[in-house]
Write a protein that holds these residues in place. Structure first.
Motif, mmCIF file in Angstrom:
data_model
loop_
_atom_site.group_PDB
_atom_site.id
_atom_site.type_symbol
_atom_site.label_atom_id
_atom_site.label_comp_id
_atom_site.label_asym_id
_atom_site.label_seq_id
_atom_site.Cartn_x
_atom_site.Cartn_y
_atom_site.Cartn_z
ATOM 1 N N ASN A 30 0.793 -1.235 0.000
ATOM 2 C CA ASN A 30 0.000 0.000 0.000
ATOM 3 C C ASN A 30 0.824 1.283 0.000
ATOM 4 O O ASN A 30 0.251 2.363 0.067
ATOM 5 N N LEU A 31 2.139 1.179 -0.071
ATOM 6 C CA LEU A 31 2.985 2.373 -0.060
ATOM 7 C C LEU A 31 3.883 2.393 -1.297
ATOM 8 O O LEU A 31 4.350 1.348 -1.751
ATOM 9 N N LYS A 32 4.133 3.596 -1.787
ATOM 10 C CA LYS A 32 5.019 3.793 -2.934
ATOM 11 C C LYS A 32 6.200 4.663 -2.516
ATOM 12 O O LYS A 32 6.089 5.480 -1.611
ATOM 13 N N ASP A 33 7.316 4.497 -3.202
ATOM 14 C CA ASP A 33 8.493 5.308 -2.944
ATOM 15 C C ASP A 33 8.154 6.783 -3.154
ATOM 16 O O ASP A 33 7.542 7.154 -4.159
ATOM 17 N N GLY A 34 8.514 7.612 -2.178
ATOM 18 C CA GLY A 34 8.275 9.045 -2.257
ATOM 19 C C GLY A 34 6.895 9.490 -1.803
ATOM 20 O O GLY A 34 6.576 10.668 -1.854
ATOM 21 N N GLN A 35 6.094 8.548 -1.322
ATOM 22 C CA GLN A 35 4.727 8.872 -0.921
ATOM 23 C C GLN A 35 4.697 9.781 0.299
ATOM 24 O O GLN A 35 5.516 9.657 1.208
ATOM 25 N N GLU A 36 3.734 10.701 0.324
ATOM 26 C CA GLU A 36 3.495 11.548 1.482
ATOM 27 C C GLU A 36 2.500 10.834 2.390
ATOM 28 O O GLU A 36 1.464 10.340 1.923
ATOM 29 N N VAL A 37 2.827 10.764 3.693
ATOM 30 C CA VAL A 37 1.989 10.047 4.658
ATOM 31 C C VAL A 37 1.839 10.887 5.927
ATOM 32 O O VAL A 37 2.575 11.844 6.137
ATOM 33 N N GLY A 38 0.902 10.498 6.776
ATOM 34 C CA GLY A 38 0.752 11.124 8.078
ATOM 35 C C GLY A 38 1.692 10.481 9.081
ATOM 36 O O GLY A 38 2.439 9.554 8.750
ATOM 37 N N THR A 39 1.648 10.920 10.324
ATOM 38 C CA THR A 39 2.555 10.372 11.340
ATOM 39 C C THR A 39 2.183 8.943 11.741
ATOM 40 O O THR A 39 3.021 8.199 12.225
ATOM 41 N N SER A 40 0.942 8.563 11.536
ATOM 42 C CA SER A 40 0.489 7.191 11.782
ATOM 43 C C SER A 40 0.370 6.507 10.422
ATOM 44 O O SER A 40 -0.489 6.863 9.611
ATOM 45 N N VAL A 41 1.254 5.547 10.156
ATOM 46 C CA VAL A 41 1.374 4.963 8.816
ATOM 47 C C VAL A 41 0.993 3.490 8.834
ATOM 48 O O VAL A 41 1.659 2.670 9.473
ATOM 49 N N LEU A 42 -0.072 3.159 8.101
ATOM 50 C CA LEU A 42 -0.448 1.762 7.909
ATOM 51 C C LEU A 42 0.494 1.153 6.881
ATOM 52 O O LEU A 42 0.688 1.713 5.801
ATOM 53 N N VAL A 43 1.103 0.021 7.236
ATOM 54 C CA VAL A 43 2.024 -0.668 6.334
ATOM 55 C C VAL A 43 1.485 -2.081 6.105
ATOM 56 O O VAL A 43 1.290 -2.844 7.052
#
Length: 132
Positions: A30-43
């Motif tokens: 669910n994550l891509k290189d360079g993605q902007e995320v919040g401080t709580s990150v679902l991985v």
């Protein structure tokens, strides 16, 4: 006869499409290189070419995930450290939520055997996330 030929053709197409899946290795679902995320990150963690198995036994072709925050992959055969930046998923988990500070961070997904011995760079994936 035509229906048999059509059926064989359809089966051949299905076989080709099925073999075009994910290459061997680990990946962030669910994550891509360079993605902007919040401080709580679902991985969400994925693997192709091996099976997930809880820690404890060493079984060929099986292992479990580790996430390494702001550090590099672990050399083949070395034990993945267990600390605040080297997180173990020895129960076979494939999903977690990380709490990260604002700024740029690297996340390395590392696959290892049942004794936490790394499968090396080939079984790792590093991305950068920008935490807002």
């Amino acid at each position: 006869m035509k229906s048999i030929v059509k059926s064989l053709f359809v089966l051949a197409i299905i076989a080709v499409v099925s073999s075009c899946g994910q290459k061997e290795g680990v990946y962030f679902e669910n994550l891509k290189d360079g993605q902007e995320v919040g401080t709580s990150v679902l991985v969400k963690m994925g693997v192709s070419g091996m099976e997930i198995e809880p820690a404890g036994e060493v079984t060929k072709g099986k292992g479990h995930h580790h996430i390494i925050i702001d550090d590099n992959w672990v050399k083949t055969g070395e034990v993945v450290p267990a600390d605040k930046t080297h997180i173990h998923f020895g129960k076979g988990q494939t999903e977690t939520t990380l709490e990260l500070t604002p700024g740029e961070h690297t996340l390395t997904l590392q696959f290892a055997n049942g004794l936490h011995q790394s499968y090396g760079e080939a079984w790792s994936k590093t991305i950068t996330v920008n935490v807002k």
